[in-house]
Motif scaffolding. Structure first.
Motif, PDB file in Angstrom:
ATOM      1  N   MET A   1       0.836  -1.206   0.000  1.00 38.53           N
ATOM      2  CA  MET A   1       0.000   0.000   0.000  1.00 38.53           C
ATOM      3  C   MET A   1       0.870   1.255   0.000  1.00 38.53           C
ATOM      4  SD  MET A   1      -3.137   0.811   2.594  1.00 38.53           S
ATOM      5  CE  MET A   1      -2.855   2.496   3.112  1.00 38.53           C
ATOM      6  N   ILE A   2       0.508   2.220  -0.793  1.00 40.19           N
ATOM      7  CA  ILE A   2       1.268   3.473  -0.861  1.00 40.19           C
ATOM      8  C   ILE A   2       0.902   4.328   0.349  1.00 40.19           C
ATOM      9  CG2 ILE A   2       1.648   5.580  -2.192  1.00 40.19           C
ATOM     10  CD1 ILE A   2       1.047   3.948  -4.697  1.00 40.19           C
ATOM     11  N   GLY A   3       1.916   4.889   1.008  1.00 43.47           N
ATOM     12  CA  GLY A   3       1.679   5.635   2.235  1.00 43.47           C
ATOM     13  C   GLY A   3       1.408   7.111   2.000  1.00 43.47           C
ATOM     14  N   VAL A   4       1.064   7.787   3.095  1.00 42.90           N
ATOM     15  CA  VAL A   4       0.733   9.206   3.062  1.00 42.90           C
ATOM     16  C   VAL A   4       1.900  10.043   2.530  1.00 42.90           C
ATOM     17  CG1 VAL A   4       0.239  11.184   4.553  1.00 42.90           C
ATOM     18  CG2 VAL A   4      -1.016   9.044   4.862  1.00 42.90           C
ATOM     19  N   THR A   5       3.122   9.700   2.952  1.00 40.72           N
ATOM     20  CA  THR A   5       4.282  10.499   2.528  1.00 40.72           C
ATOM     21  C   THR A   5       4.414  10.500   1.002  1.00 40.72           C
ATOM     22  OG1 THR A   5       5.394   9.930   4.588  1.00 40.72           O
ATOM     23  CG2 THR A   5       6.778  10.794   2.823  1.00 40.72           C
ATOM     24  N   GLU A   6       4.252   9.316   0.410  1.00 44.01           N
ATOM     25  CA  GLU A   6       4.365   9.190  -1.043  1.00 44.01           C
ATOM     26  C   GLU A   6       3.202   9.906  -1.750  1.00 44.01           C
ATOM     27  OE1 GLU A   6       5.712   8.742  -4.535  1.00 44.01           O
ATOM     28  OE2 GLU A   6       6.910   8.285  -2.762  1.00 44.01           O
ATOM     29  N   GLN A   7       1.998   9.752  -1.211  1.00 45.13           N
ATOM     30  CA  GLN A   7       0.842  10.398  -1.856  1.00 45.13           C
ATOM     31  C   GLN A   7       0.892  11.918  -1.714  1.00 45.13           C
ATOM     32  OE1 GLN A   7      -2.603   7.172  -2.172  1.00 45.13           O
ATOM     33  NE2 GLN A   7      -2.415   7.946  -0.098  1.00 45.13           N
ATOM     34  N   LEU A   8       1.449  12.372  -0.619  1.00 52.61           N
ATOM     35  CA  LEU A   8       1.639  13.814  -0.445  1.00 52.61           C
ATOM     36  C   LEU A   8       2.634  14.331  -1.490  1.00 52.61           C
ATOM     37  CD1 LEU A   8       1.005  16.283   1.362  1.00 52.61           C
ATOM     38  CD2 LEU A   8       2.854  15.537   2.859  1.00 52.61           C
TER      39      LEU A   8
ATOM     40  N   LYS B   1      -2.322   9.299  10.392  1.00 49.58           N
ATOM     41  CA  LYS B   1      -2.058   9.729   9.009  1.00 49.58           C
ATOM     42  C   LYS B   1      -1.741  11.221   8.957  1.00 49.58           C
ATOM     43  CE  LYS B   1      -4.571   6.318   6.251  1.00 49.58           C
ATOM     44  NZ  LYS B   1      -5.558   6.150   5.163  1.00 49.58           N
ATOM     45  N   ILE B   2      -2.414  11.992   9.783  1.00 45.73           N
ATOM     46  CA  ILE B   2      -2.145  13.432   9.815  1.00 45.73           C
ATOM     47  C   ILE B   2      -0.740  13.681  10.349  1.00 45.73           C
ATOM     48  CG2 ILE B   2      -2.896  15.628  10.819  1.00 45.73           C
ATOM     49  CD1 ILE B   2      -5.730  14.479  10.756  1.00 45.73           C
ATOM     50  N   ARG B   3      -0.375  12.899  11.361  1.00 44.03           N
ATOM     51  CA  ARG B   3       0.974  13.019  11.920  1.00 44.03           C
ATOM     52  C   ARG B   3       2.028  12.675  10.859  1.00 44.03           C
ATOM     53  NH1 ARG B   3       2.783  13.839  16.765  1.00 44.03           N
ATOM     54  NH2 ARG B   3       0.930  13.383  17.990  1.00 44.03           N
ATOM     55  N   GLU B   4       1.728  11.661  10.039  1.00 47.07           N
ATOM     56  CA  GLU B   4       2.679  11.285   8.985  1.00 47.07           C
ATOM     57  C   GLU B   4       2.841  12.424   7.971  1.00 47.07           C
ATOM     58  OE1 GLU B   4       1.926   7.459   7.069  1.00 47.07           O
ATOM     59  OE2 GLU B   4       3.463   7.869   5.556  1.00 47.07           O
ATOM     60  N   ALA B   5       1.728  13.055   7.613  1.00 45.10           N
ATOM     61  CA  ALA B   5       1.806  14.188   6.670  1.00 45.10           C
ATOM     62  C   ALA B   5       2.588  15.341   7.289  1.00 45.10           C
ATOM     63  CB  ALA B   5       0.395  14.634   6.280  1.00 45.10           C
TER      64      ALA B   5
ATOM     65  N   GLY C   1      -6.747  29.935 -11.600  1.00 48.11           N
ATOM     66  CA  GLY C   1      -6.204  30.924 -10.665  1.00 48.11           C
ATOM     67  C   GLY C   1      -6.313  30.591  -9.186  1.00 48.11           C
ATOM     68  N   SER C   2      -6.660  29.357  -8.852  1.00 54.54           N
ATOM     69  CA  SER C   2      -6.708  28.982  -7.432  1.00 54.54           C
ATOM     70  C   SER C   2      -5.381  29.297  -6.747  1.00 54.54           C
ATOM     71  CB  SER C   2      -6.988  27.475  -7.307  1.00 54.54           C
ATOM     72  OG  SER C   2      -6.793  27.047  -5.969  1.00 54.54           O
ATOM     73  N   THR C   3      -5.454  29.776  -5.498  1.00 55.86           N
ATOM     74  CA  THR C   3      -4.226  29.983  -4.714  1.00 55.86           C
ATOM     75  C   THR C   3      -4.147  29.010  -3.549  1.00 55.86           C
ATOM     76  OG1 THR C   3      -5.102  31.555  -3.109  1.00 55.86           O
ATOM     77  CG2 THR C   3      -4.350  32.459  -5.220  1.00 55.86           C
ATOM     78  N   LEU C   4      -5.197  28.206  -3.357  1.00 54.78           N
ATOM     79  CA  LEU C   4      -5.210  27.227  -2.265  1.00 54.78           C
ATOM     80  C   LEU C   4      -6.108  26.074  -2.683  1.00 54.78           C
ATOM     81  CD1 LEU C   4      -5.630  27.917   1.536  1.00 54.78           C
ATOM     82  CD2 LEU C   4      -7.039  26.216   0.391  1.00 54.78           C
ATOM     83  N   VAL C   5      -5.523  24.861  -2.743  1.00 59.76           N
ATOM     84  CA  VAL C   5      -6.324  23.683  -3.064  1.00 59.76           C
ATOM     85  C   VAL C   5      -6.509  22.853  -1.798  1.00 59.76           C
ATOM     86  CG1 VAL C   5      -5.787  23.586  -5.522  1.00 59.76           C
ATOM     87  CG2 VAL C   5      -4.263  22.447  -3.900  1.00 59.76           C
ATOM     88  N   ARG C   6      -7.703  22.284  -1.644  1.00 57.57           N
ATOM     89  CA  ARG C   6      -8.059  21.513  -0.442  1.00 57.57           C
ATOM     90  C   ARG C   6      -8.140  20.036  -0.836  1.00 57.57           C
ATOM     91  NH1 ARG C   6     -12.226  25.176  -1.457  1.00 57.57           N
ATOM     92  NH2 ARG C   6     -13.455  23.330  -1.849  1.00 57.57           N
ATOM     93  N   VAL C   7      -7.118  19.258  -0.453  1.00 58.90           N
ATOM     94  CA  VAL C   7      -7.003  17.894  -0.968  1.00 58.90           C
ATOM     95  C   VAL C   7      -7.058  16.867   0.161  1.00 58.90           C
ATOM     96  CG1 VAL C   7      -5.568  16.319  -2.316  1.00 58.90           C
ATOM     97  CG2 VAL C   7      -5.649  18.748  -2.920  1.00 58.90           C
ATOM     98  N   GLY C   8      -8.023  15.953   0.073  1.00 59.81           N
ATOM     99  CA  GLY C   8      -8.187  14.901   1.078  1.00 59.81           C
ATOM    100  C   GLY C   8      -7.782  13.543   0.568  1.00 59.81           C
ATOM    101  N   THR C   9      -8.650  12.900  -0.216  1.00 62.25           N
ATOM    102  CA  THR C   9      -8.442  11.501  -0.608  1.00 62.25           C
ATOM    103  C   THR C   9      -7.151  11.264  -1.395  1.00 62.25           C
ATOM    104  OG1 THR C   9     -10.142  12.006  -2.249  1.00 62.25           O
ATOM    105  CG2 THR C   9     -10.740  10.503  -0.529  1.00 62.25           C
ATOM    106  N   ALA C  10      -6.730  12.199  -2.215  1.00 62.73           N
ATOM    107  CA  ALA C  10      -5.493  11.974  -2.984  1.00 62.73           C
ATOM    108  C   ALA C  10      -4.280  11.859  -2.063  1.00 62.73           C
ATOM    109  CB  ALA C  10      -5.285  13.096  -3.999  1.00 62.73           C
ATOM    110  N   ILE C  11      -4.357  12.425  -0.860  1.00 64.08           N
ATOM    111  CA  ILE C  11      -3.238  12.338   0.097  1.00 64.08           C
ATOM    112  C   ILE C  11      -3.433  11.181   1.076  1.00 64.08           C
ATOM    113  CG2 ILE C  11      -2.032  13.511   1.985  1.00 64.08           C
ATOM    114  CD1 ILE C  11      -2.793  16.187   0.633  1.00 64.08           C
ATOM    115  N   PHE C  12      -4.656  11.092   1.635  1.00 63.05           N
ATOM    116  CA  PHE C  12      -4.883  10.168   2.755  1.00 63.05           C
ATOM    117  C   PHE C  12      -5.606   8.878   2.376  1.00 63.05           C
ATOM    118  CE2 PHE C  12      -4.853  14.444   4.839  1.00 63.05           C
ATOM    119  CZ  PHE C  12      -3.715  14.257   5.614  1.00 63.05           C
ATOM    120  N   GLY C  13      -6.082   8.779   1.134  1.00 63.32           N
ATOM    121  CA  GLY C  13      -6.866   7.611   0.745  1.00 63.32           C
ATOM    122  C   GLY C  13      -8.330   7.777   1.133  1.00 63.32           C
TER     123      GLY C  13
END
Ligand SMILES: *Cc1c(COP(=O)(O)O)cnc(C)c1O
Length: 228
Positions: A1-8, A42-46, A212-224
């Motif tokens: 399984m690919i981990g949070v660090t890699e997905q981040l 997972k948050i701690r890993e990120a 022109g976004s200056t902030l993207v909010r990303v959940g599943t692509a990082i944490f699954g």
């Protein structure tokens, strides 16, 4: 399984490519990692991989995570629907709120922001597709709300946020993002000095960055996938 660090890492790479193809500056988009319904580990890993900005949408869940991660120096963003009985907790525990959509919230958040804390950063949520079931202010009321936030002593007006209806193609995803950016430009033309356009998630961040976004909010692509 690919981990949070890699997905981040691969998420940051996606953002970098989108920035390049839009011809924008390398550091022009901030990544907000959305850890809602994800375990604290997972948050701690990120965080260990260098991620600083984290988004949550349920106040009670966020407070528990903040307590568990109090040793890390993190920036917390509230991105959920905000009920007025929750403003005190949000004003005390968060650095940013992306979902201010009515005057009552402006008054309460400013009044309840602790005096020793810096001003609370605020984005106004716009219901860009005019969906009946979705929160967010109408584009027509954005100016009045922006003025109220700008005038509130304990709030810092930062920008606009939207959560458009999912669309199947990048071309269709770009349409609501473009409308939000036009509103952003209009408010800045009126002198508001906004610096944050909070738009784009796991499935549509390329379209958002292109518009022109200056902030993207990303959940599943990082944490699954999230816990249900
Ligand atoms: C859940 C959520 C996100 C992240 O969504 P993903 O598709 O998992 O990236 C972004 N913004 C808001 C407001 C959310 O509620």
């Amino acid at each position: 399984m690919i981990g949070v660090t890699e997905q981040l890492r691969s998420t940051r790479e996606r953002i970098r490519r989108a920035i390049r193809s839009a011809g924008r500056a390398d550091d022009s988009v901030r990544l907000l990692a959305v850890g809602k319904r994800q375990p604290v580990g997972k948050i701690r890993e990120a965080a260990a991989a260098g991620q600083r900005d984290f988004g949550e949408n349920i106040v009670t869940e966020a407070l528990e995570k903040q307590a568990a991660l109090a040793d890390a120096d993190l920036v917390w963003h509230f991105i959920g629907t905000l009920q007025s009985n929750k403003t005190r907790d949000v004003a005390a525990a968060f650095d940013w709120v992306h979902t201010v959509d009515r005057l009552k919230l402006v008054r309460r958040l400013s009044g309840q922001r602790p005096p020793d804390a810096p001003p609370l950063n605020v984005c106004i949520q716009i219901n860009i597709d005019a969906e009946a079931t979705k929160s967010g202010a109408t584009p027509a009321s954005a100016r009045e709300l922006a003025q109220a936030v700008a005038d509130a002593p304990r709030l810092a007006l930062r920008g606009l946020m939207c959560l458009p209806r999912p669309q199947p193609t990048v071309a269709e995803q770009r349409v609501p993002f473009r409308r939000l950016r036009e509103l952003f430009d209009e408010l800045n033309g009126a002198g508001f000095g906004l610096d944050t356009l909070s738009m784009g998630m796991s499935g549509d961040l390329e379209a958002a960055v292109a518009e022109g976004s200056t902030l993207v909010r990303v959940g599943t692509a990082i944490f699954g996938p999230r816990e249900t």
